[in-house]
Design an enzyme around this catalytic site. Structure first.
Site, PDB file in Angstrom:
ATOM      1  N   GLY A  62       9.623  -9.110   9.507  1.00  0.00           N
ATOM      2  CA  GLY A  62       8.669  -8.991  10.610  1.00  0.00           C
ATOM      3  C   GLY A  62       9.359  -8.312  11.763  1.00  0.00           C
ATOM      4  O   GLY A  62      10.591  -8.272  11.804  1.00  0.00           O
ATOM      5  N   TYR A  90      13.525 -11.034   8.713  1.00  0.00           N
ATOM      6  CA  TYR A  90      13.133 -12.059   9.689  1.00  0.00           C
ATOM      7  C   TYR A  90      12.958 -13.410   9.003  1.00  0.00           C
ATOM      8  O   TYR A  90      13.330 -14.461   9.539  1.00  0.00           O
ATOM      9  CB  TYR A  90      11.829 -11.653  10.395  1.00  0.00           C
ATOM     10  CG  TYR A  90      11.324 -12.731  11.340  1.00  0.00           C
ATOM     11  CD1 TYR A  90      11.796 -12.809  12.640  1.00  0.00           C
ATOM     12  CD2 TYR A  90      10.404 -13.683  10.905  1.00  0.00           C
ATOM     13  CE1 TYR A  90      11.365 -13.812  13.494  1.00  0.00           C
ATOM     14  CE2 TYR A  90       9.969 -14.687  11.750  1.00  0.00           C
ATOM     15  CZ  TYR A  90      10.442 -14.749  13.047  1.00  0.00           C
ATOM     16  OH  TYR A  90      10.024 -15.739  13.876  1.00  0.00           O
ATOM     17  N   HIS A 176      15.711  -5.233   2.690  1.00  0.00           N
ATOM     18  CA  HIS A 176      14.342  -5.268   2.143  1.00  0.00           C
ATOM     19  C   HIS A 176      14.328  -4.918   0.654  1.00  0.00           C
ATOM     20  O   HIS A 176      14.359  -3.736   0.305  1.00  0.00           O
ATOM     21  CB  HIS A 176      13.460  -4.279   2.918  1.00  0.00           C
ATOM     22  CG  HIS A 176      13.130  -4.769   4.281  1.00  0.00           C
ATOM     23  ND1 HIS A 176      12.028  -5.550   4.540  1.00  0.00           N
ATOM     24  CD2 HIS A 176      13.777  -4.639   5.456  1.00  0.00           C
ATOM     25  CE1 HIS A 176      11.996  -5.865   5.819  1.00  0.00           C
ATOM     26  NE2 HIS A 176      13.056  -5.326   6.411  1.00  0.00           N
ATOM     27  N   GLU A 178      11.877  -5.050  -1.316  1.00  0.00           N
ATOM     28  CA  GLU A 178      10.569  -4.561  -1.779  1.00  0.00           C
ATOM     29  C   GLU A 178      10.422  -3.047  -1.655  1.00  0.00           C
ATOM     30  O   GLU A 178       9.521  -2.468  -2.255  1.00  0.00           O
ATOM     31  CB  GLU A 178       9.438  -5.267  -1.001  1.00  0.00           C
ATOM     32  CG  GLU A 178       9.326  -4.919   0.481  1.00  0.00           C
ATOM     33  CD  GLU A 178      10.276  -5.711   1.386  1.00  0.00           C
ATOM     34  OE1 GLU A 178      11.246  -6.294   0.858  1.00  0.00           O
ATOM     35  OE2 GLU A 178      10.069  -5.729   2.601  1.00  0.00           O
ATOM     36  N   ASP A 235     -13.795   1.305  -7.487  1.00  0.00           N
ATOM     37  CA  ASP A 235     -13.984  -0.115  -7.216  1.00  0.00           C
ATOM     38  C   ASP A 235     -15.331  -0.625  -7.725  1.00  0.00           C
ATOM     39  O   ASP A 235     -15.394  -1.607  -8.463  1.00  0.00           O
ATOM     40  CB  ASP A 235     -13.864  -0.412  -5.710  1.00  0.00           C
ATOM     41  CG  ASP A 235     -12.581   0.139  -5.145  1.00  0.00           C
ATOM     42  OD1 ASP A 235     -11.667   0.422  -5.943  1.00  0.00           O
ATOM     43  OD2 ASP A 235     -12.483   0.297  -3.913  1.00  0.00           O
ATOM     44  N   LYS A 377      -5.571  -1.984  -5.457  1.00  0.00           N
ATOM     45  CA  LYS A 377      -6.212  -0.810  -6.083  1.00  0.00           C
ATOM     46  C   LYS A 377      -5.577  -0.434  -7.428  1.00  0.00           C
ATOM     47  O   LYS A 377      -6.288  -0.129  -8.383  1.00  0.00           O
ATOM     48  CB  LYS A 377      -6.090   0.371  -5.113  1.00  0.00           C
ATOM     49  CG  LYS A 377      -6.884   1.581  -5.514  1.00  0.00           C
ATOM     50  CD  LYS A 377      -8.223   1.526  -4.862  1.00  0.00           C
ATOM     51  CE  LYS A 377      -9.036   2.766  -5.076  1.00  0.00           C
ATOM     52  NZ  LYS A 377     -10.282   2.681  -4.300  1.00  0.00           N
TER      53      LYS A 377
END
Ligand code: XMP
Length: 521
Positions: A62, A90, A176, A178, A235, A377
């Site tokens: 964050g 964070y 990080h 990710e 979608d 998605k």
């Protein structure tokens, strides 16, 4: 309101969004490790953790400092639920601080790639040894770790790059994992999911179909009927397929031809959904109504408003045919419903506004069926493939709700829309034939209300111009223009000028977003 996806939760990981843009990415990585994940803001984390079939928690990074007055208030009880916790950036600092470590405030950021040395390849670092490159982005720094923790990895500037308390299953990483810049980040998150949380990795986006089908049947009952606005986009198409699998002919799809569709679009929808999947498909020819209302309107916002209004009108009118239907199907996705936290780390959860099909009003008084409500998605695309949906629909580029209206600048006449439709068809088919569509977000033509002089053969022409818009993007929020090979551009330009009466000049849009937008209106 009851929703179709509230049944039988799989075991999974809760991602607590502490205000950076990474929470969605973390949740996706967990799912890519074939484990279920959900996102919640800190204020709702405990409630969601208790509702979920919880196997572990990840605290995201964050932008805040643990010392900032508006730092996110993470409930300490999250560390006492008896499941493993991984704190990222964070999230790690918060964990260290509440467990009696020390965090030093700093106004200087360590940002970018750095190399870490792994001292103990265990827990989240199992089988990752030696040195590896990670992505750092932090200001504050952990200066002392709690007694039960040990240092698993360090970088030249960060002694506690990764720490762990294996007995309690608590881990913290200052970098990080990710983001793709962290070379072995995916393995680290897989370690957390598979080894630390002990999840079997048996969740697949395909398996969600079975769950959703069962949930829809339970919600709709043995004779309930559903109406769905089918746009032909990914979608609504996948939502339709799942519902069709669940209730067959009791699903009624309404496809509105508003006169603003691309070439062949209506025929493709009729072929795929009507003929191939044998769905009950009502195609409403409303071009006169939409174009009638749009006559003389050139202001982009006014165009959009008019189209939105007409869509609701048409849908309402046509849905009356199915007066036994008390359910409204929608292709709402997870990113549309995730509660986002204030980027400055405050605790006020803001619910993103739903952008539902054509902005259908609440007062339709129907219960919602939203089988994609928990999916990203790319997972929706995977399900589409799994259910045998044609690539022309699964891989389709995004197309705005107001259709060609926002690409036909100026007056919307049938003639000008036809000119644009033909030019756009040449752009898409040439780019696809050259295999240049891979990795593109969108590629289309825009008709400009600008006339210029040209010469064809010996004849002077005075016709409009067409712009090519070709962009790369991750999510449509930012975009880069793309340089297509010169021969391909030449072929597109030649074909448009030679084959499309009404265009005598083709120009290239080389604006990025920001400051440009992808669509011209
Ligand atoms: P802009 O033009 O804002 O577009 O850069 C970002 C992305 O959103 C798509 N877009 C829309 N999609 N309804 C939609 O469903 C709309 O009204 C709409 N307007 C823009 C656009 O195609 C791009 O992918």
């Amino acid at each position: 309101m009851t929703r179709a996806s509230e049944n039988a939760a799989p075991r999974g990981v809760l991602v607590v969004d502490l205000g950076a843009q990474y929470a969605q990415l973390i949740a996706r990585r967990v799912r890519e490790a074939n484990a279920w994940s959900e996102i919640a803001p800190p204020a709702r984390a405990l409630e969601v953790a208790r509702r979920m079939n919880l196997a572990g928690i990840i605290l995201s990074g964050g932008p805040a400092s643990v010392y900032a007055p508006d730092a996110p208030k993470v409930p300490r009880e999250l560390l006492e639920l008896g499941v493993p916790v991984l704190g990222i950036c964070y999230g790690m600092q918060w964990m260290m601080q509440v467990l009696d470590g020390d965090v030093q405030a700093s106004s200087k950021r360590e940002f970018g790639r750095t190399s870490i040395e792994i001292h103990h390849p265990e827990g989240v670092l199992e089988a990752i040894d030696g040195r590896t490159v990670v992505w750092m982005s932090h200001g504050d720094k952990v200066t002392r770790i709690p007694e039960s923790f040990r240092t698993l990895a360090s970088s030249p500037d960060c002694e506690f790059a990764a720490v762990g308390d294996a007995a309690r299953g608590l881990y913290g990483v200052q970098f990080h994992p990710e983001v793709t810049h962290t070379v072995r980040g995916r393995e680290l998150l897989e370690n957390f999911v598979w080894r630390v949380c002990n999840l079997p990795g048996d969740w697949t986006s395909g398996s969600i179909v079975e769950r959703e089908v069962a949930a829809i049947r339970a919600l709709v009952g043995s004779d309930g009927e559903v109406v769905l606005g089918l746009s032909g986009g990914v979608d609504s198409s996948v939502a339709a397929l799942i519902m069709h699998e669940a209730i067959g002919a009791r699903l009624h799809c309404i496809f509105v031809d508003n006169g603003l569709l691309r070439k062949g679009e209506r025929a493709a929808v009729e072929r795929v959904f009507g003929q191939h999947f044998h769905m009950d498909l009502l195609v409403v020819d409303a071009a006169d109504q939409f174009l009638g209302q749009l006559k003389g309107i050139t202001d982009p916002e006014a165009k959009r408003k008019s189209i939105g209004r007409e869509f609701v009108e048409v849908f309402r009118r046509e849905a009356k045919r199915f007066n036994k239907a008390h359910f409204l199907g929608q292709g709402t996705l997870y990113p549309d419903v995730i509660e986002s936290v204030n980027v400055h780390g405050g605790n006020t959860a803001v619910i993103k506004s739903h952008h539902n099909v054509g902005g259908l009003p609440e007062d339709l008084d129907m219960q919602l069926v939203e089988p994609l409500r928990e999916l990203f998605k790319d997972e929706v695309r995977a399900i589409g493939r799994h259910l045998g949906l044609a690539p022309e629909i699964v891989e389709r580029q995004p197309f705005p709700g107001p259709g060609l209206a926002v690409r036909c600048l100026g007056n919307l006449t049938r003639e000008r829309l036809n000119v644009l439709r033909e030019a756009d068809h040449i752009v898409t088919t040439e780019i696809e034939a050259a295999g240049a569509d891979k990795g593109l977000w969108q590629y289309f033509a825009v008709l400009l209300p600008v006339k210029s002089v040209g010469v064809m053969g010996d004849v002077r022409t005075y016709e409009e111009a067409c712009a090519l818009r070709v962009v790369q993007s991750e999510d449509g929020m930012t975009a880069d223009w793309v340089q297509l090979p010169k021969e391909l551009l030449g072929r597109i330009s030649n074909r448009i000028i030679n084959e499309v009466r009404g265009i005598n000049r083709v120009v290239l849009d080389i604006s990025s977003k920001p400051p440009g937008t992808i669509e011209w209106e």
